[in-house]
Design a protein around this motif. Sequence first.
Motif, PDB file in Angstrom:
ATOM      1  N   GLY A 164      25.905  36.404  42.420  1.00 51.93           N
ATOM      2  CA  GLY A 164      25.720  37.850  42.532  1.00 51.93           C
ATOM      3  C   GLY A 164      26.602  38.524  43.568  1.00 51.93           C
ATOM      4  O   GLY A 164      26.422  39.696  43.867  1.00 51.93           O
ATOM      5  N   ARG A 165      27.544  37.801  44.122  1.00 52.75           N
ATOM      6  CA  ARG A 165      28.448  38.352  45.133  1.00 52.75           C
ATOM      7  C   ARG A 165      29.644  39.002  44.469  1.00 52.75           C
ATOM      8  O   ARG A 165      30.142  38.534  43.457  1.00 52.75           O
ATOM      9  CB  ARG A 165      28.954  37.264  46.077  1.00 52.75           C
ATOM     10  CG  ARG A 165      27.878  36.514  46.791  1.00 52.75           C
ATOM     11  CD  ARG A 165      27.497  37.263  48.041  1.00 52.75           C
ATOM     12  NE  ARG A 165      26.736  36.423  48.932  1.00 52.75           N
ATOM     13  CZ  ARG A 165      25.461  36.619  49.182  1.00 52.75           C
ATOM     14  NH1 ARG A 165      24.826  37.611  48.629  1.00 52.75           N
ATOM     15  NH2 ARG A 165      24.827  35.840  50.007  1.00 52.75           N
ATOM     16  N   LYS A 166      30.159  40.067  45.082  1.00 55.20           N
ATOM     17  CA  LYS A 166      31.330  40.755  44.556  1.00 55.20           C
ATOM     18  C   LYS A 166      32.560  40.322  45.359  1.00 55.20           C
ATOM     19  O   LYS A 166      32.568  40.415  46.585  1.00 55.20           O
ATOM     20  CB  LYS A 166      31.142  42.259  44.663  1.00 55.20           C
ATOM     21  CG  LYS A 166      32.213  43.035  43.972  1.00 55.20           C
ATOM     22  CD  LYS A 166      31.853  44.493  43.890  1.00 55.20           C
ATOM     23  CE  LYS A 166      32.888  45.212  43.069  1.00 55.20           C
ATOM     24  NZ  LYS A 166      32.505  46.591  42.823  1.00 55.20           N
ATOM     25  N   PHE A 167      33.572  39.848  44.660  1.00 55.98           N
ATOM     26  CA  PHE A 167      34.800  39.378  45.296  1.00 55.98           C
ATOM     27  C   PHE A 167      35.971  40.275  44.936  1.00 55.98           C
ATOM     28  O   PHE A 167      35.992  40.900  43.887  1.00 55.98           O
ATOM     29  CB  PHE A 167      35.125  37.945  44.857  1.00 55.98           C
ATOM     30  CG  PHE A 167      34.299  36.900  45.541  1.00 55.98           C
ATOM     31  CD1 PHE A 167      34.789  36.225  46.644  1.00 55.98           C
ATOM     32  CD2 PHE A 167      33.025  36.601  45.085  1.00 55.98           C
ATOM     33  CE1 PHE A 167      34.024  35.263  47.286  1.00 55.98           C
ATOM     34  CE2 PHE A 167      32.258  35.643  45.714  1.00 55.98           C
ATOM     35  CZ  PHE A 167      32.755  34.969  46.809  1.00 55.98           C
ATOM     36  N   ARG A 168      36.947  40.290  45.825  1.00 54.32           N
ATOM     37  CA  ARG A 168      38.226  40.936  45.565  1.00 54.32           C
ATOM     38  C   ARG A 168      39.296  39.877  45.735  1.00 54.32           C
ATOM     39  O   ARG A 168      39.096  38.891  46.428  1.00 54.32           O
ATOM     40  CB  ARG A 168      38.475  42.050  46.581  1.00 54.32           C
ATOM     41  CG  ARG A 168      37.494  43.177  46.475  1.00 54.32           C
ATOM     42  CD  ARG A 168      37.517  43.930  47.775  1.00 54.32           C
ATOM     43  NE  ARG A 168      37.620  45.350  47.574  1.00 54.32           N
ATOM     44  CZ  ARG A 168      37.865  46.201  48.547  1.00 54.32           C
ATOM     45  NH1 ARG A 168      38.068  45.779  49.772  1.00 54.32           N
ATOM     46  NH2 ARG A 168      37.917  47.481  48.315  1.00 54.32           N
ATOM     47  N   ARG A 169      40.452  40.104  45.113  1.00 56.91           N
ATOM     48  CA  ARG A 169      41.538  39.117  45.237  1.00 56.91           C
ATOM     49  C   ARG A 169      42.771  39.751  45.862  1.00 56.91           C
ATOM     50  O   ARG A 169      43.036  40.933  45.683  1.00 56.91           O
ATOM     51  CB  ARG A 169      41.879  38.511  43.882  1.00 56.91           C
ATOM     52  CG  ARG A 169      42.365  39.510  42.891  1.00 56.91           C
ATOM     53  CD  ARG A 169      42.493  38.893  41.519  1.00 56.91           C
ATOM     54  NE  ARG A 169      42.701  39.964  40.580  1.00 56.91           N
ATOM     55  CZ  ARG A 169      43.722  40.055  39.769  1.00 56.91           C
ATOM     56  NH1 ARG A 169      44.617  39.107  39.730  1.00 56.91           N
ATOM     57  NH2 ARG A 169      43.850  41.078  38.978  1.00 56.91           N
ATOM     58  N   GLN A 170      43.502  38.943  46.593  1.00 59.04           N
ATOM     59  CA  GLN A 170      44.743  39.352  47.261  1.00 59.04           C
ATOM     60  C   GLN A 170      44.533  40.652  48.036  1.00 59.04           C
ATOM     61  O   GLN A 170      45.139  41.666  47.760  1.00 59.04           O
ATOM     62  CB  GLN A 170      45.870  39.498  46.243  1.00 59.04           C
ATOM     63  CG  GLN A 170      46.075  38.313  45.339  1.00 59.04           C
ATOM     64  CD  GLN A 170      46.404  37.019  46.048  1.00 59.04           C
ATOM     65  OE1 GLN A 170      46.681  36.992  47.229  1.00 59.04           O
ATOM     66  NE2 GLN A 170      46.363  35.917  45.344  1.00 59.04           N
ATOM     67  N   VAL A 171      43.644  40.592  49.024  1.00 62.80           N
ATOM     68  CA  VAL A 171      43.273  41.773  49.800  1.00 62.80           C
ATOM     69  C   VAL A 171      43.982  41.748  51.157  1.00 62.80           C
ATOM     70  O   VAL A 171      43.845  40.780  51.900  1.00 62.80           O
ATOM     71  CB  VAL A 171      41.745  41.812  50.033  1.00 62.80           C
ATOM     72  CG1 VAL A 171      41.340  43.043  50.815  1.00 62.80           C
ATOM     73  CG2 VAL A 171      41.010  41.731  48.722  1.00 62.80           C
ATOM     74  N   PRO A 172      44.713  42.816  51.487  1.00 64.44           N
ATOM     75  CA  PRO A 172      45.296  42.890  52.827  1.00 64.44           C
ATOM     76  C   PRO A 172      44.202  43.034  53.883  1.00 64.44           C
ATOM     77  O   PRO A 172      43.313  43.871  53.754  1.00 64.44           O
ATOM     78  CB  PRO A 172      46.158  44.153  52.785  1.00 64.44           C
ATOM     79  CG  PRO A 172      46.371  44.447  51.345  1.00 64.44           C
ATOM     80  CD  PRO A 172      45.166  43.923  50.636  1.00 64.44           C
ATOM     81  N   VAL A 173      44.246  42.183  54.889  1.00 67.46           N
ATOM     82  CA  VAL A 173      43.319  42.240  56.024  1.00 67.46           C
ATOM     83  C   VAL A 173      44.195  42.237  57.264  1.00 67.46           C
ATOM     84  O   VAL A 173      44.673  41.195  57.693  1.00 67.46           O
ATOM     85  CB  VAL A 173      42.350  41.041  56.034  1.00 67.46           C
ATOM     86  CG1 VAL A 173      41.403  41.137  57.216  1.00 67.46           C
ATOM     87  CG2 VAL A 173      41.580  40.952  54.731  1.00 67.46           C
ATOM     88  N   GLY A 174      44.415  43.419  57.816  1.00 70.18           N
ATOM     89  CA  GLY A 174      45.338  43.531  58.939  1.00 70.18           C
ATOM     90  C   GLY A 174      46.736  43.171  58.471  1.00 70.18           C
ATOM     91  O   GLY A 174      47.210  43.686  57.468  1.00 70.18           O
TER      92      GLY A 174
END
Length: 59
Positions: free
Chosen positions: A38-48
């Motif tokens: 039930g978790r929502k994921f994102r892919r290739q996300v810029p973090v800083g």
Amino acid sequence: MPRRPTAPTLPFARSLRKRMTSAETILWRALRGSRFEGRKFRRQVPVGKYIADFLCVEE
């Protein structure tokens, strides 16, 4: 919540989304659409100044 990405990282992250490896594609199929616990994921996300391959924003 991830910080706002820097200008050079965003286009690079977009290009990575288009060029996923076969292993990333298989994993993404299992994660997308809240299919994994039930978790929502994102892919290739810029973090800083970095790019996370897969990111669960809820966690």
